[in-house]
Motif scaffolding. Structure first.
Motif, PDB file in Angstrom:
ATOM      1  N   LEU A   3       0.827  -1.203   0.000  1.00 49.43           N
ATOM      2  CA  LEU A   3       0.000   0.000   0.000  1.00 49.43           C
ATOM      3  C   LEU A   3       0.864   1.256   0.000  1.00 49.43           C
ATOM      4  CD1 LEU A   3      -2.753  -1.229   2.446  1.00 49.43           C
ATOM      5  CD2 LEU A   3      -2.989  -0.801  -0.011  1.00 49.43           C
ATOM      6  N   GLU A   4       2.002   1.163   0.656  1.00 45.74           N
ATOM      7  CA  GLU A   4       2.874   2.334   0.666  1.00 45.74           C
ATOM      8  C   GLU A   4       3.486   2.554  -0.718  1.00 45.74           C
ATOM      9  OE1 GLU A   4       5.114   2.446   4.198  1.00 45.74           O
ATOM     10  OE2 GLU A   4       5.878   4.462   3.845  1.00 45.74           O
ATOM     11  N   GLY A   8       0.994   4.232  -2.652  1.00 44.87           N
ATOM     12  CA  GLY A   8       0.915   5.643  -2.293  1.00 44.87           C
ATOM     13  C   GLY A   8       2.079   6.452  -2.817  1.00 44.87           C
ATOM     14  N   ALA A  18      -3.626   7.639  -6.115  1.00 44.17           N
ATOM     15  CA  ALA A  18      -3.293   7.401  -4.717  1.00 44.17           C
ATOM     16  C   ALA A  18      -2.112   8.257  -4.332  1.00 44.17           C
ATOM     17  CB  ALA A  18      -2.955   5.924  -4.500  1.00 44.17           C
ATOM     18  N   GLY A  19      -2.060   8.621  -3.089  1.00 42.79           N
ATOM     19  CA  GLY A  19      -0.843   9.234  -2.599  1.00 42.79           C
ATOM     20  C   GLY A  19      -0.971  10.671  -2.148  1.00 42.79           C
ATOM     21  N   GLU A  35      -2.700  11.698   0.193  1.00 42.58           N
ATOM     22  CA  GLU A  35      -2.630  11.622   1.663  1.00 42.58           C
ATOM     23  C   GLU A  35      -2.372  10.167   2.044  1.00 42.58           C
ATOM     24  OE1 GLU A  35      -6.045  13.042   3.729  1.00 42.58           O
ATOM     25  OE2 GLU A  35      -6.211  14.812   2.429  1.00 42.58           O
ATOM     26  N   GLN A  36      -1.406   9.910   2.853  1.00 45.87           N
ATOM     27  CA  GLN A  36      -1.241   8.586   3.446  1.00 45.87           C
ATOM     28  C   GLN A  36      -0.377   8.722   4.696  1.00 45.87           C
ATOM     29  OE1 GLN A  36       1.079   5.534   1.667  1.00 45.87           O
ATOM     30  NE2 GLN A  36       2.352   6.924   0.481  1.00 45.87           N
ATOM     31  N   ASP A  37      -0.630   7.866   5.651  1.00 46.66           N
ATOM     32  CA  ASP A  37       0.301   7.800   6.772  1.00 46.66           C
ATOM     33  C   ASP A  37       0.285   6.399   7.396  1.00 46.66           C
ATOM     34  OD1 ASP A  37      -1.953  10.056   8.222  1.00 46.66           O
ATOM     35  OD2 ASP A  37      -1.962   7.877   8.558  1.00 46.66           O
ATOM     36  N   HIS A  50      -2.517   1.899   8.941  1.00 48.91           N
ATOM     37  CA  HIS A  50      -2.237   2.558   7.662  1.00 48.91           C
ATOM     38  C   HIS A  50      -3.473   3.325   7.190  1.00 48.91           C
ATOM     39  CE1 HIS A  50       0.514   2.337   4.027  1.00 48.91           C
ATOM     40  NE2 HIS A  50      -0.518   3.018   3.574  1.00 48.91           N
ATOM     41  N   ARG A  51      -3.205   4.478   6.653  1.00 50.47           N
ATOM     42  CA  ARG A  51      -4.297   5.279   6.090  1.00 50.47           C
ATOM     43  C   ARG A  51      -3.874   5.693   4.681  1.00 50.47           C
ATOM     44  NH1 ARG A  51      -6.453  10.113   6.520  1.00 50.47           N
ATOM     45  NH2 ARG A  51      -4.475  11.028   7.170  1.00 50.47           N
ATOM     46  N   LEU A  52      -4.775   5.509   3.723  1.00 51.63           N
ATOM     47  CA  LEU A  52      -4.448   5.833   2.320  1.00 51.63           C
ATOM     48  C   LEU A  52      -5.696   6.408   1.660  1.00 51.63           C
ATOM     49  CD1 LEU A  52      -2.486   5.580  -0.123  1.00 51.63           C
ATOM     50  CD2 LEU A  52      -3.480   3.329  -0.544  1.00 51.63           C
TER      51      LEU A  52
END
Lengths: 289, 932
Positions: free
Chosen positions: A67-68, A71, A264-265, A267-269, A280-282
């Motif tokens: 997922l990262e 992102g 995507a990307g 916002e993510q953390d 994880h947040r995406l």
């Protein structure tokens, strides 16, 4: 068993864990609302794309890493999301017979036929939209009505799909078909049983397709064999749905949008919740409706 | 919904029937057989340019063959412009009853296109039917005749038997009163749920097929501003001035094919498909629209050229600015020397005064915008005749207009409605009339083998001109030699309608098969090596020829081809070209699609102002503003000059109310708006003869040795000389300050000694404002042009432009002066304001509008409607607030930025008592509008 969520480029869609419950998929109005002097409102709508603020509480490192990568834009574009809460995998413009934009954009014809969009006062009860594609076949040759944009093809994830469509018109034999594509673009067609149309009553046509291993995407096709008299076919309520489990039996038409292209990307953390477990947040943005 | 016409796909003929003096009423009987129908529009076929307006139309309910009643709401004026089916749309739908007979009537002031026997024995002998709409046959019509016609001075019930002919009228009926009145787009613009659409095309390489041309997917913000900027106060209801449009775009994201907009349009990096390409000035169009139940419908908002492109790396956006095509109308303009002679003006008034169309058309043609056909590329002489007799190519002499001999019947304006909706020269056949215009070509012509000359023009001729039998008139004569009696090409017309092409008196006549109407005629003289000249005629799109012997040359070739254009028949677009070969296919000027719409205008010029190398657009603007006309490029990129009555403020195109689109509105009234004294100042000037157009200023000027000496002599503004004139020698004793022309010659070395022989001095016009003085000194002494007492002594005679005293007039409103005190509004002097008469109606109208205070409407924010355009009239309903007001839209700033928004500026429409209050019963103050 997978969660039903998939994310990745066509041909490499990867099953991802189900996000946390309570996901708010919002539709952002591209446009505005204006209010007149005495309060009457006018809605201006160019389009209304969705966004998915996906969140997971405890991912494995493998999933979190994927997922990262998504992102970070390191997974091949364009990205497709398969949202299992949305049965119909076709884009809204196709699913609604062109009614979303009230035109024939993203539609294509072959065999000398042409398409136009018409308003409907009596759409099929199961697909109550404002209009349909009016598909004019001016000759008796074979002809097809399908989607024009390869980006609108439904990504195949190894599961059986079912394409269904509502149509009416003069009494000719029509069939639903699925064009399945390999990554290199080779195509094979699976055609369903023909049905004879009726001038006023809507007919429901369907075809099922079990993907071969090399097939990565599918396009819906309405097809008429050569020798059928020249005619106009009015069609709407298109749907491609995953259809491989008894629980998926209901195949009523829904609005579409189950396999959007996403960005995507923005916002993510990632939060390290415990050893090798990641929160994880995406945020996924629908590129176009 | 269904719309029906009798002739949805049938065109009428070019055959033209002339109405008598005062015009005629022509009609068509029709009915609907079943169902509920409404009349939506009326039509008239225009197959030839002869059919001119104004054409009022109306529908009558048939009572008997001779009596009928006007259907309320069907009386409309047809816009007679262009060829084909013309349409007058009714302001609102008018219901009709199935089974009832109706007659559509039209008053045509000049004539109408026709097919004889159409209803009695032709295609309509069984009636014409399209679904429920039908026109009965001759026998089945009321009174036993279909398609009535009768001479009449005004529109009335068409009641006289038209003898079975048809006048090619038609009607559109509709069965859907809800949506048929408004287009689907206009209906969608009033809906509460709107989906704006846009189409922006930038033709980067001017190929019409650039892959990145459609930038619509990348548009994030679009603003189109179209404004009318005039010279009158904001309270005046007249729509006048210059129309200017600007498009501003912000682009971002991706184009349809996935190309990143910013990297594609940032054209200074090698990866851009537009890398270093000359994109500025590329054609740009913008359409806006909405999704409707008839699909997406777009309306053109802007056509222009790319002016600026700004890239911003930070936001990765591109800003684009485009301006309307006026940006490209920048050729330098020098007006020809042209003016009315004072004698003509006194004898026959303003007959040959020049209307605004002449100047505007001239300027546009210099910018390659042709309302009527362009001249031949190798034209020697070209004169459009669109309101003047000045040459477009070549040079014109002073118009030779013999005012006293113009017969009373022909004493109207010198201009008439001609082909391509432009003015033409109005001819008079009468033998006493000797009006002509001389022209000079750019180059000489030697009529020997291997050369050829063509003449082409649009002329109103035919086989039924009603002229005295056997008479013949030359139309255009060309004189290539100095001795006009030695050689002459000629195109003429016989009274019976035969064309004559002659060299001197030798040639042929070619009959014309059609009735009198505007047609292209041409003749080409091909001088062949066998001693023969082949004369080719062109008329009705066919070419015929015959050969005659080429005459021997017995005179010197003239420095410029000279031409006399006679004004015996109406003509326009006359040109002469050199080409040894006849045209292949269509002849030059024979067919043309108008590229501009230029009304004649109301101003009249006695002379052309002193304009040398001025900017084209400035000339157009000033010329239009002098009469308060409306000028600019429309949203399709077509130039328009409309006179001040062209905008009809009495029809409300759109109602915008607070419960729908009206977002805010404000009014402001002040006494500053009161003007109760309107003054005008005009200055005419006329050509006077004889006048000294050139005189030597110093004794040493033009001092010449023995032999031939030539001097270029610039002439002052407005001066026109003879084509060539030999100045007479005057004895020293008779030279006075009043001597108009001639010279005194003395020996340069002994200036008290006269030279009395051996010297010839000629002055030849070389161009507008330029002459050549040639001194042939075959005396034995260098010559000086001075009196023996040492005064310069050489003068030439010609026509000089002399200004009349300025004329001022004022109109005043005594009641208003009493109430508010005197407040003056001067209509300022301008080189284009020369006669008072064209300005008087403006002054009167201004007074009617401005003598009482009027509120001006602020900028009004409303929901966008792509169908609303400048010049439209809107009704603004703020019930319970300011009230119901009407205004004519003079500026729209239309923005698509999420919402589609219009910011409107309007001019109020003055009701008689209530200022701008909406008063449909007595509508607008018409004194302003009905002028002149």
């Amino acid at each position: 068993m997978d969660s039903g969520w998939y994310l990745g480029p066509v041909g490499a869609c990867r099953a991802i864990p189900a996000p946390l419950r309570g996901l708010e998929v919002s539709r952002e109005l591209a446009g505005t609302v204006s209010t007149s002097l005495d309060g009457a409102r006018t809605l201006y709508r160019a389009t209304q794309p969705r966004s998915w603020p996906l969140a997971w509480s405890s991912l494995t490192e493998d999933d979190a890493s994927y997922l990262e990568l998504v992102g970070l834009g390191l997974v091949g574009a364009p990205l497709r999301l398969i949202d299992p809460m949305c049965r119909n995998l076709l884009p809204v413009q196709v699913a609604t017979g062109g009614s979303y934009r009230r035109d024939t954009s993203r539609w294509a014809t072959t065999g000398g036929s042409t398409a136009g969009w018409v308003a409907l006062s009596d759409p099929p009860a199961a697909a109550g939209v404002r209009g349909a594609i009016s598909w004019v076949r001016s000759t008796t040759g074979s002809a097809t009505l399908t989607i024009s944009d390869s980006a609108d093809r439904v990504p195949l994830v190894g599961r059986r799909v079912r394409f269904s469509v509502w149509a009416r018109g003069s009494a000719i034999a029509v069939a639903a078909a699925v064009d399945a594509y390999t990554a290199a673009g080779a195509v094979s067609t699976t055609t369903g049983p023909t049905a004879t149309l009726h001038a006023t009553d809507w007919r429901h046509l369907a075809v099922e397709y079990t993907p071969a291993t090399d097939r990565v995407s599918a396009a819906p096709v309405l097809t008429v064999a050569a020798g059928q008299s020249a005619s106009t076919v009015v069609t709407t309520g298109w749907q491609i749905a995953l259809y491989d489990q008894p629980a998926d039996q209901p195949q009523d038409w829904t609005k579409g949008g189950g396999a959007p292209e996403v960005l995507a990307g923005s916002e993510q953390d990632v939060t390290y919740v415990r050893w090798r477990r990641y929160r994880h947040r995406l945020l996924l943005l629908e590129r176009r409706v | 919904m269904t719309d029906l016409r009798l002739y949805p796909a049938t065109n009428g003929p070019t055959t033209y029937a002339l109405a008598g003096a005062g015009g005629a009423v022509v009609g068509l009987e029709f009915t609907v057989t079943t169902g509920s129908w409404w009349i939506k529009a009326l039509h008239l076929w225009r197959g030839s340019w002869d059919l001119v307006g104004p054409v009022p139309m109306a529908v009558y309910q048939v009572l008997t063959a001779t009596t009928g009643t006007l259907l309320s709401g069907t009386a409309v004026d047809l816009d007679v412009h262009g060829l084909g089916w013309l349409t007058a749309t009714l302001p609102t739908l008018v219901p009709i009853v199935a089974g009832q007979a109706y007659r559509l009537g039209a008053h045509v002031p000049h004539g109408v296109n026709t097919t004889s026997g159409y209803w009695s024995s032709g295609p309509g002998s069984a009636g014409i039917t399209n679904g429920a709409l039908s026109a009965p046959s001759e026998a089945a019509s009321t009174g036993g005749f279909q398609s009535p016609a009768a001479p009449a001075a005004a529109l009335a019930y068409p009641s006289a038997d038209g003898a079975g002919a048809t006048w090619w009228l038609d009607v559109t009926v509709t069965d859907d009163p809800a949506t048929a009145g408004a287009s689907p787009l206009a209906a969608a613009a009033d809906a509460a749920d709107q989906e704006p659409r846009t189409l922006v095309v930038i033709d980067w390489d001017r190929s019409g097929a650039h892959p990145l041309a459609d930038v619509s997917p990348a548009v994030t913000r679009l603003t189109v501003e179209r404004a009318v900027t005039g010279g009158l106060p904001a309270q005046v209801s007249l729509i006048e001035g210059e129309i200017a449009a600007e498009l501003e775009l912000t682009l971002g994201g991706q184009l349809a094919d996935g190309t990143d907009t910013f990297t594609a349009l940032a054209q200074w990096q090698a990866g851009s498909p537009l890398y270093l390409a000359p994109i500025y000035g590329a054609p740009v169009t913008a359409d806006l629209g909405l999704a409707t139940d008839a699909g997406a419908q777009l309306e053109r908002q802007f056509t222009g050229r790319l002016r600026a492109l700004e890239c911003d790396s930070g936001s990765r956006t591109v800003r684009i600015v485009a301006l309307d095509p006026a940006e490209g109308v920048r050729a330098p303009i020098t007006l020809p020397a042209a003016g009315m002679q004072i004698g003509d003006a006194i004898a026959i008034g303003d007959r040959w005064a020049m209307p605004t169309q002449a100047v505007i058309d001239f300027v546009l043609r210099k910018n390659a915008i042709y309302a009527s056909p362009a001249p031949h590329p190798d034209a020697q002489i070209s004169a459009t005749g669109h309101g003047w007799l000045a040459a477009e190519v070549g040079r014109s002499a002073v118009p030779r207009i013999s005012g006293a001999s113009v017969p009373a019947a022909d004493a109207g304006a010198g201009w008439t409605a001609g082909p391509f909706d432009m003015l033409a020269v109005a001819g008079s056949w009468a033998t006493t009339q000797a009006t002509y215009q001389e022209f000079f070509g750019r180059q000489p012509h030697t009529p020997v083998a291997g050369t050829g000359v063509g003449i082409g023009a649009w002329v109103r001729v035919g086989n039924n001109m009603g002229l005295p039998a056997g008479e013949y008139r030359a139309l255009f004569q060309l004189f290539p030699l100095l001795d006009h009696a030695a050689f002459r090409y000629e195109l003429g017309i016989w009274a019976n309608g035969s064309l004559g092409g002659y060299i001197l008196a030798n040639g042929f006549a070619q009959s014309i098969a059609t009735t009198a109407q505007w047609m292209y005629i041409g003749v080409h003289f091909q001088n062949m090596t066998n001693g023969q000249t082949r004369i080719r005629y062109r008329q009705n799109s066919t070419t015929t020829f015959g050969d005659i012997a080429t005459p021997a040359l017995t005179s010197t070739v003239a420095p410029f081809l000279q031409c006399t254009a006679w004004i015996f028949r109406d003509w326009s677009n006359f040109h002469v070209w050199y080409d040894p070969n006849p045209p292949a296919g269509a002849w030059p000027g024979e067919s043309h699609t108008p590229q501009a719409r230029i009304d004649p205008g109301y101003n009249l010029l006695t002379h052309l102002p002193d304009i040398v190398n001025r900017d084209s657009w400035d000339v157009i603007k000033e010329c239009a503003e002098a009469e308060y006309g409306l000028v600019g490029f429309n949203r399709y990129g077509v130039f328009e000059f409309r006179d001040r009555t062209a905008v009809d403020p009495t029809t409300v195109q759109k109602t915008i109310s607070t419960d729908r689109g009206l977002r805010t509105m404000g009014t402001a009234g002040t006494t500053d708006s009161v003007r109760n004294i309107i003054t005008t100042e005009t200055t005419a000037a006329y050509l006077h003869y004889p006048a000294v157009i050139f005189a030597t200023r110093d004794v040493l000027e033009f001092q010449s040795p023995v032999g031939v000496s030539e001097y270029l002599v610039p002439l002052p503004y407005g001066a026109i000389g003879f084509s060539t004139i030999t100045l007479p020698r005057q004895p020293n004793a008779s030279w006075t300050d009043q001597t108009p022309w001639g010279y005194v010659s003395v020996q340069a070395a002994a200036p008290t000694v006269e030279i009395t022989s051996g010297i010839t001095v000629t002055l030849t016009m070389a161009a507008d404002r330029l002459a050549v003085l040639t001194v042939r000194n075959f005396s034995d002494f260098p010559v000086r042009f001075a009196t023996t007492s040492g005064s310069p002594a050489l003068r030439a005679v010609g026509w000089a432009l002399i200004e009349e005293p300025a004329r001022t007039e004022e109109v005043r409103s005594p009641g208003s002066v009493e109430l508010y005190g005197p407040r003056a509004l001067p209509i300022p002097a301008s080189p284009w304001r020369q006669l008072t008469a064209p300005l008087s109606p403006v002054a009167g109208g201004l007074l009617a509008t401005l003598s009482n205070p009027l509120p001006a409407l602020d900028e009004i924010q409303v929901n966008g409607d792509p169908t609303l355009q400048t010049g439209h009239t809107v009704r603004l309903v703020d019930s319970g607030g300011i009230g119901s007001l009407r205004g004519a839209v003079v500026k729209i700033r239309r923005t698509l930025d999420g919402a589609l928004t219009d910011a409107l500026s309007t001019r109020p429409l003055a009701g008689p008592a209530l200022g701008i209050a909406d008063d449909p019963e007595s509508l607008a103050d018409s004194t302003m509008i009905a002028a002149p």
